[in-house]
Design a protein around this motif. Structure first.
Motif, PDB file in Angstrom:
ATOM      1  N   VAL A   1      84.711  99.696  46.134  1.00 45.87           N
ATOM      2  CA  VAL A   1      83.356  99.163  46.078  1.00 45.87           C
ATOM      3  C   VAL A   1      82.921  98.931  47.516  1.00 45.87           C
ATOM      4  O   VAL A   1      83.607  98.253  48.286  1.00 45.87           O
ATOM      5  CB  VAL A   1      83.283  97.850  45.274  1.00 45.87           C
ATOM      6  CG1 VAL A   1      81.884  97.250  45.375  1.00 45.87           C
ATOM      7  CG2 VAL A   1      83.637  98.098  43.820  1.00 45.87           C
ATOM      8  N   THR A   2      81.785  99.508  47.894  1.00 50.13           N
ATOM      9  CA  THR A   2      81.311  99.423  49.267  1.00 50.13           C
ATOM     10  C   THR A   2      80.530  98.126  49.482  1.00 50.13           C
ATOM     11  O   THR A   2      80.141  97.452  48.522  1.00 50.13           O
ATOM     12  CB  THR A   2      80.398 100.612  49.601  1.00 50.13           C
ATOM     13  OG1 THR A   2      79.164 100.467  48.877  1.00 50.13           O
ATOM     14  CG2 THR A   2      81.063 101.929  49.230  1.00 50.13           C
ATOM     15  N   PRO A   3      80.266  97.754  50.744  1.00 54.64           N
ATOM     16  CA  PRO A   3      79.456  96.558  51.013  1.00 54.64           C
ATOM     17  C   PRO A   3      78.057  96.629  50.404  1.00 54.64           C
ATOM     18  O   PRO A   3      77.442  95.593  50.144  1.00 54.64           O
ATOM     19  CB  PRO A   3      79.393  96.520  52.543  1.00 54.64           C
ATOM     20  CG  PRO A   3      80.626  97.222  52.981  1.00 54.64           C
ATOM     21  CD  PRO A   3      80.833  98.316  51.980  1.00 54.64           C
ATOM     22  N   SER A   4      77.550  97.845  50.175  1.00 58.62           N
ATOM     23  CA  SER A   4      76.240  97.994  49.532  1.00 58.62           C
ATOM     24  C   SER A   4      76.351  98.035  48.013  1.00 58.62           C
ATOM     25  O   SER A   4      75.400  98.405  47.322  1.00 58.62           O
ATOM     26  CB  SER A   4      75.545  99.255  50.047  1.00 58.62           C
ATOM     27  OG  SER A   4      76.386 100.389  49.921  1.00 58.62           O
ATOM     28  N   ASN A   5      77.540  97.661  47.503  1.00 54.65           N
ATOM     29  CA  ASN A   5      77.793  97.527  46.065  1.00 54.65           C
ATOM     30  C   ASN A   5      77.757  98.864  45.325  1.00 54.65           C
ATOM     31  O   ASN A   5      77.417  98.927  44.143  1.00 54.65           O
ATOM     32  CB  ASN A   5      76.808  96.545  45.417  1.00 54.65           C
ATOM     33  CG  ASN A   5      77.395  95.921  44.148  1.00 54.65           C
ATOM     34  OD1 ASN A   5      78.606  95.695  44.063  1.00 54.65           O
ATOM     35  ND2 ASN A   5      76.554  95.654  43.174  1.00 54.65           N
ATOM     36  N   GLU A   6      78.119  99.922  46.020  1.00 52.09           N
ATOM     37  CA  GLU A   6      78.277 101.224  45.382  1.00 52.09           C
ATOM     38  C   GLU A   6      79.755 101.463  45.088  1.00 52.09           C
ATOM     39  O   GLU A   6      80.623 101.035  45.848  1.00 52.09           O
ATOM     40  CB  GLU A   6      77.757 102.339  46.286  1.00 52.09           C
ATOM     41  CG  GLU A   6      76.268 102.303  46.525  1.00 52.09           C
ATOM     42  CD  GLU A   6      75.816 103.437  47.422  1.00 52.09           C
ATOM     43  OE1 GLU A   6      74.748 103.996  47.151  1.00 52.09           O
ATOM     44  OE2 GLU A   6      76.536 103.752  48.390  1.00 52.09           O
ATOM     45  N   VAL A   7      80.033 102.157  43.995  1.00 51.59           N
ATOM     46  CA  VAL A   7      81.402 102.539  43.665  1.00 51.59           C
ATOM     47  C   VAL A   7      81.647 103.951  44.192  1.00 51.59           C
ATOM     48  O   VAL A   7      80.898 104.880  43.880  1.00 51.59           O
ATOM     49  CB  VAL A   7      81.652 102.487  42.145  1.00 51.59           C
ATOM     50  CG1 VAL A   7      83.045 103.028  41.815  1.00 51.59           C
ATOM     51  CG2 VAL A   7      81.506 101.063  41.632  1.00 51.59           C
ATOM     52  N   VAL A   8      82.688 104.088  45.010  1.00 53.46           N
ATOM     53  CA  VAL A   8      83.051 105.383  45.579  1.00 53.46           C
ATOM     54  C   VAL A   8      84.420 105.778  45.040  1.00 53.46           C
ATOM     55  O   VAL A   8      85.379 105.008  45.137  1.00 53.46           O
ATOM     56  CB  VAL A   8      83.096 105.323  47.123  1.00 53.46           C
ATOM     57  CG1 VAL A   8      83.655 106.625  47.691  1.00 53.46           C
ATOM     58  CG2 VAL A   8      81.715 105.057  47.684  1.00 53.46           C
ATOM     59  N   VAL A   9      84.505 106.964  44.461  1.00 54.49           N
ATOM     60  CA  VAL A   9      85.771 107.502  43.972  1.00 54.49           C
ATOM     61  C   VAL A   9      86.091 108.757  44.776  1.00 54.49           C
ATOM     62  O   VAL A   9      85.264 109.668  44.874  1.00 54.49           O
ATOM     63  CB  VAL A   9      85.700 107.840  42.469  1.00 54.49           C
ATOM     64  CG1 VAL A   9      87.025 108.436  41.997  1.00 54.49           C
ATOM     65  CG2 VAL A   9      85.355 106.597  41.656  1.00 54.49           C
TER      66      VAL A   9
ATOM     67  N   VAL B   1      86.094  97.565  49.512  1.00 49.33           N
ATOM     68  CA  VAL B   1      87.245  96.952  48.847  1.00 49.33           C
ATOM     69  C   VAL B   1      87.772  97.926  47.801  1.00 49.33           C
ATOM     70  O   VAL B   1      87.007  98.436  46.970  1.00 49.33           O
ATOM     71  CB  VAL B   1      86.853  95.620  48.174  1.00 49.33           C
ATOM     72  CG1 VAL B   1      88.042  95.037  47.416  1.00 49.33           C
ATOM     73  CG2 VAL B   1      86.341  94.631  49.219  1.00 49.33           C
ATOM     74  N   ARG B   2      89.078  98.182  47.856  1.00 52.94           N
ATOM     75  CA  ARG B   2      89.652  99.097  46.867  1.00 52.94           C
ATOM     76  C   ARG B   2      89.696  98.436  45.498  1.00 52.94           C
ATOM     77  O   ARG B   2      89.959  97.239  45.381  1.00 52.94           O
ATOM     78  CB  ARG B   2      91.064  99.521  47.273  1.00 52.94           C
ATOM     79  CG  ARG B   2      91.685 100.545  46.312  1.00 52.94           C
ATOM     80  CD  ARG B   2      93.086 100.940  46.745  1.00 52.94           C
ATOM     81  NE  ARG B   2      93.995  99.814  46.767  1.00 52.94           N
ATOM     82  CZ  ARG B   2      94.642  99.355  45.692  1.00 52.94           C
ATOM     83  NH1 ARG B   2      94.449  99.908  44.500  1.00 52.94           N
ATOM     84  NH2 ARG B   2      95.475  98.337  45.810  1.00 52.94           N
ATOM     85  N   ILE B   3      89.445  99.239  44.468  1.00 57.64           N
ATOM     86  CA  ILE B   3      89.503  98.764  43.089  1.00 57.64           C
ATOM     87  C   ILE B   3      90.450  99.657  42.298  1.00 57.64           C
ATOM     88  O   ILE B   3      90.772 100.775  42.703  1.00 57.64           O
ATOM     89  CB  ILE B   3      88.107  98.760  42.428  1.00 57.64           C
ATOM     90  CG1 ILE B   3      87.476 100.161  42.485  1.00 57.64           C
ATOM     91  CG2 ILE B   3      87.206  97.726  43.091  1.00 57.64           C
ATOM     92  CD1 ILE B   3      86.138 100.270  41.776  1.00 57.64           C
ATOM     93  N   ASP B   4      90.904  99.156  41.152  1.00 59.73           N
ATOM     94  CA  ASP B   4      91.795  99.940  40.299  1.00 59.73           C
ATOM     95  C   ASP B   4      91.055 101.124  39.693  1.00 59.73           C
ATOM     96  O   ASP B   4      89.849 101.059  39.417  1.00 59.73           O
ATOM     97  CB  ASP B   4      92.362  99.073  39.176  1.00 59.73           C
ATOM     98  CG  ASP B   4      93.456  98.139  39.662  1.00 59.73           C
ATOM     99  OD1 ASP B   4      94.062  98.449  40.703  1.00 59.73           O
ATOM    100  OD2 ASP B   4      93.696  97.115  39.010  1.00 59.73           O
ATOM    101  N   LEU B   5      91.800 102.191  39.471  1.00 61.32           N
ATOM    102  CA  LEU B   5      91.232 103.390  38.869  1.00 61.32           C
ATOM    103  C   LEU B   5      92.270 103.989  37.929  1.00 61.32           C
ATOM    104  O   LEU B   5      93.398 104.268  38.335  1.00 61.32           O
ATOM    105  CB  LEU B   5      90.867 104.404  39.963  1.00 61.32           C
ATOM    106  CG  LEU B   5      90.341 105.759  39.501  1.00 61.32           C
ATOM    107  CD1 LEU B   5      88.995 105.602  38.809  1.00 61.32           C
ATOM    108  CD2 LEU B   5      90.220 106.711  40.687  1.00 61.32           C
TER     109      LEU B   5
END
Length: 241
Positions: free
Chosen positions: A228-236, A211-215
């Motif tokens: 935010v990935t399904p494994s609850n990691e934040v990817v930038v 899911v895309r999040i604000d940055l």
């Protein structure tokens, strides 16, 4: 039979081309009124009552300048809107039109997704050569487009031709273009282009279902998007121009 599942279909590839004189692409022309009638009374009910009732119907499959007008007109038919899951957009005129059209399309019906379904480089008459081995400029086009679509409600980004030959084909009307992987059958070689690594980078780190999040990014020369990935990691994902 071969284990390839089809999750969706579109209402037809680039229907506007059918109204362009002397256009050689094989298209079937649709107007919004005929699309909505066909989906509402035929395609939608047929799929819903079949064993393939999980198949999603994508509207448009054409250029960005047709949104949000075409979805707005088609969605006036409540039955058609019910059966349509999202809008498919091609990238070929993106450089001439603002990404805010994607925002407008999302805001029209937030429950309908937006998917970029066709992109390639080397497609204009001015692109010479059609296949430019090792072109970072073309890889950059992919990167910037993916980031732009992700930041404006796109749920995915699809390359037109993952693999082509060294001429940019085969193509029955000689519509030669570039591709992420170029194959030379004469020497039994293949070349992974910068476009390939652009796609690989996003696919590697942004898992399906993210899911895309604000940055917040104040650097004009650094393009970015975050998830935010399904494994609850934040990817930038960052790209320094």
């Amino acid at each position: 039979k071969n284990g390839i599942d089809l999750w969706g279909i579109s209402t037809g590839n680039e229907p506007l081309n059918a109204f362009v004189p002397f256009d050689r692409l094989n298209d079937m022309g649709w107007r919004p009124s005929t699309v909505s009638e066909w989906v509402a009374d035929y395609a939608g009910p047929m799929l819903e009552n079949s064993e393939f009732n999980g198949t999603k119907i994508l509207l448009l499959d054409d250029q960005i300048f047709e949104i949000p007008l075409v979805p707005e007109l088609v969605f006036r038919n409540a039955k058609a809107k019910h059966y349509i899951s999202g809008t498919a957009v091609h990238w070929y005129y993106d450089r001439f039109f603002p990404s805010s059209l994607l925002d407008d399309t999302h805001n029209l019906s937030p429950d309908k997704f937006i998917l970029m379904t066709e992109a390639c480089t080397g497609y204009t008459p001015l692109d010479n050569p059609k296949v430019a081995l090792g072109s970072w400029e073309r890889g950059q086009e992919y990167i910037l487009s993916i980031i732009e679509y992700m930041n404006h409600w796109g749920i995915g980004w699809v390359d037109w031709n993952l693999v082509l030959n060294k001429a940019g084909g085969p193509n029955w009307i000689n519509n030669y273009v570039d591709a992420p992987i170029i194959v030379n059958p004469e020497t039994d070689e293949f070349f992974k282009q910068p476009m390939y690594y652009a796609l690989k980078h996003f696919s590697r780190f942004v898992e399906r279902g993210s899911v895309r999040i604000d940055l917040n990014n104040d650097l004009s020369n650094v393009k970015s998007t975050a998830f935010v990935t399904p494994s609850n990691e934040v990817v930038v994902v960052l790209y320094n121009q």
